[in-house]
Scaffold this motif. Structure first.
Motif, PDB file in Angstrom:
ATOM      1  N   TRP A   1       0.804  -1.217   0.000  1.00 39.56           N
ATOM      2  CA  TRP A   1       0.000   0.000   0.000  1.00 39.56           C
ATOM      3  C   TRP A   1       0.843   1.276   0.000  1.00 39.56           C
ATOM      4  CZ3 TRP A   1      -4.664   0.209  -1.629  1.00 39.56           C
ATOM      5  CH2 TRP A   1      -5.423   1.364  -1.439  1.00 39.56           C
ATOM      6  N   THR A   2       1.961   1.264   0.678  1.00 43.61           N
ATOM      7  CA  THR A   2       2.832   2.441   0.684  1.00 43.61           C
ATOM      8  C   THR A   2       3.325   2.747  -0.728  1.00 43.61           C
ATOM      9  OG1 THR A   2       3.563   2.012   2.954  1.00 43.61           O
ATOM     10  CG2 THR A   2       4.955   3.445   1.615  1.00 43.61           C
ATOM     11  N   ALA A   3       3.718   1.699  -1.435  1.00 43.87           N
ATOM     12  CA  ALA A   3       4.168   1.875  -2.820  1.00 43.87           C
ATOM     13  C   ALA A   3       3.017   2.353  -3.696  1.00 43.87           C
ATOM     14  CB  ALA A   3       4.737   0.559  -3.354  1.00 43.87           C
ATOM     15  N   TYR A   4       1.827   1.832  -3.452  1.00 45.98           N
ATOM     16  CA  TYR A   4       0.660   2.239  -4.239  1.00 45.98           C
ATOM     17  C   TYR A   4       0.362   3.729  -4.058  1.00 45.98           C
ATOM     18  CZ  TYR A   4      -4.235   2.825  -5.537  1.00 45.98           C
ATOM     19  OH  TYR A   4      -5.410   3.304  -6.083  1.00 45.98           O
ATOM     20  N   GLU A   5       0.334   4.197  -2.812  1.00 47.99           N
ATOM     21  CA  GLU A   5       0.053   5.613  -2.555  1.00 47.99           C
ATOM     22  C   GLU A   5       1.121   6.509  -3.164  1.00 47.99           C
ATOM     23  OE1 GLU A   5      -2.524   6.951  -1.547  1.00 47.99           O
ATOM     24  OE2 GLU A   5      -3.652   5.602  -0.275  1.00 47.99           O
ATOM     25  N   ALA A   6       2.361   6.077  -3.091  1.00 51.78           N
ATOM     26  CA  ALA A   6       3.448   6.856  -3.695  1.00 51.78           C
ATOM     27  C   ALA A   6       3.308   6.892  -5.206  1.00 51.78           C
ATOM     28  CB  ALA A   6       4.795   6.261  -3.297  1.00 51.78           C
ATOM     29  N   LEU A   7       2.880   5.783  -5.777  1.00 41.11           N
ATOM     30  CA  LEU A   7       2.700   5.717  -7.226  1.00 41.11           C
ATOM     31  C   LEU A   7       1.542   6.622  -7.656  1.00 41.11           C
ATOM     32  CD1 LEU A   7       3.450   4.455  -9.950  1.00 41.11           C
ATOM     33  CD2 LEU A   7       1.936   2.530  -9.394  1.00 41.11           C
ATOM     34  N   VAL A   8       0.471   6.659  -6.886  1.00 42.34           N
ATOM     35  CA  VAL A   8      -0.651   7.551  -7.181  1.00 42.34           C
ATOM     36  C   VAL A   8      -0.165   8.998  -7.242  1.00 42.34           C
ATOM     37  CG1 VAL A   8      -2.786   8.534  -6.249  1.00 42.34           C
ATOM     38  CG2 VAL A   8      -2.471   6.061  -6.272  1.00 42.34           C
ATOM     39  N   THR A   9       0.614   9.398  -6.251  1.00 44.32           N
ATOM     40  CA  THR A   9       1.149  10.761  -6.209  1.00 44.32           C
ATOM     41  C   THR A   9       2.036  11.040  -7.420  1.00 44.32           C
ATOM     42  OG1 THR A   9       1.085  10.781  -3.788  1.00 44.32           O
ATOM     43  CG2 THR A   9       2.523  12.390  -4.857  1.00 44.32           C
ATOM     44  N   ALA A  10       2.872  10.066  -7.768  1.00 45.77           N
ATOM     45  CA  ALA A  10       3.769  10.241  -8.911  1.00 45.77           C
ATOM     46  C   ALA A  10       2.986  10.358 -10.212  1.00 45.77           C
ATOM     47  CB  ALA A  10       4.739   9.058  -8.980  1.00 45.77           C
ATOM     48  N   MET A  11       1.950   9.551 -10.370  1.00 46.49           N
ATOM     49  CA  MET A  11       1.151   9.595 -11.597  1.00 46.49           C
ATOM     50  C   MET A  11       0.331  10.877 -11.685  1.00 46.49           C
ATOM     51  SD  MET A  11       0.059   5.546 -11.883  1.00 46.49           S
ATOM     52  CE  MET A  11      -0.904   5.724 -13.389  1.00 46.49           C
ATOM     53  N   GLN A  12      -0.060  11.428 -10.545  1.00 43.59           N
ATOM     54  CA  GLN A  12      -0.746  12.721 -10.546  1.00 43.59           C
ATOM     55  C   GLN A  12       0.150  13.804 -11.151  1.00 43.59           C
ATOM     56  OE1 GLN A  12      -1.656  12.992  -6.361  1.00 43.59           O
ATOM     57  NE2 GLN A  12      -3.813  12.440  -6.664  1.00 43.59           N
TER      58      GLN A  12
END
Length: 229
Positions: free
Chosen positions: A198-209
């Motif tokens: 989940w930590t990687a997922y949230e970071a990826l969401v931020t990066a894709m934004q």
């Protein structure tokens, strides 16, 4: 007629009905709703037969983009695909988060995550595919829905993902019951992978934004999943 053109037609009929009802109240000429309706119907027809639905898709996607939650859902949906594909060893080659970005990247529809699917395409062309590879791709296809459900308790997107999974499995001879079971199993697999990372997922969401490029997104996920695992 494409679904997009049908949506435009529905909008035209709705506008015609509303303007006809409200016209007398605001002293609007009855000619105006007729002109507006025929214009929208004409555009829908042109889009369906000349533009293969791309114009209408752009318009509807642009209108939907005014909703912050809609934009967030798209990013979280596609981040689910991206992360699970990466974790399962399927190379991500790109992503588009709107119909306009998809058009610029020459992708169909409203965009999404692109994968290097050379191996699976080759096996499907031969009419067979290994069970392991099939499970990996089915899990990736269901990952967007799993991500949305984890965040919002329900998924608004994913119709194309389900259809893709259904089409592939049906072509391989799976029964309707087997397709349903496979979909549920792979949804659960995707959900577990997302929760575990989940930590990687949230970071990826931020990066894709921020529209971070694919290489940087992969590096980010690698650093976080290595720590978590």
């Amino acid at each position: 007629m494409s679904q997009t053109a049908l949506n435009l037609t529905a909008i035209a009929i709705f506008l015609m009905t509303m303007t006809a009802l409200l016209g007398p109240i605001f002293n609007l000429s009855p000619t105006l709703p007729a002109i507006a309706t025929f214009s929208l119907l004409g555009l829908a027809t042109l889009d369906s037969f000349s533009l293969q639905g791309k114009g209408g898709t752009l318009v509807l996607d642009w209108l939907a983009s005014f909703s912050p939650q809609h934009r967030d859902r798209i990013i979280r949906h596609e981040a689910g695909h991206f992360l699970v594909a990466h974790l399962l060893g399927i190379p991500v080659t790109g992503y588009a988060l709107s119909a306009w970005e998809a058009l610029q990247q020459k992708q169909p529809g409203q965009g999404g995550v692109s994968f290097d699917d050379t191996e699976v395409a080759s096996q499907l062309a031969q009419g067979t595919i290994s069970a392991q590879l099939l499970d990996r791709y089915c899990t990736i296809w269901m990952a967007g829905i799993a991500a949305e459900t984890l965040v919002y308790d329900c998924a608004e997107g994913g119709t194309d993902d389900r259809q893709h999974l259904h089409t592939v499995l049906s072509s391989l001879g799976f029964s309707a019951t087997s397709v349903e079971l496979k979909q549920r199993f792979c949804s659960l697999q995707a959900r577990n992978l997302l929760q575990q990372n989940w930590t990687a997922y949230e970071a990826l969401v931020t990066a894709m934004q921020k529209r971070t490029d694919v290489a940087e997104c992969r590096s980010l996920v690698n650093s976080l999943t290595t720590i978590n695992n």
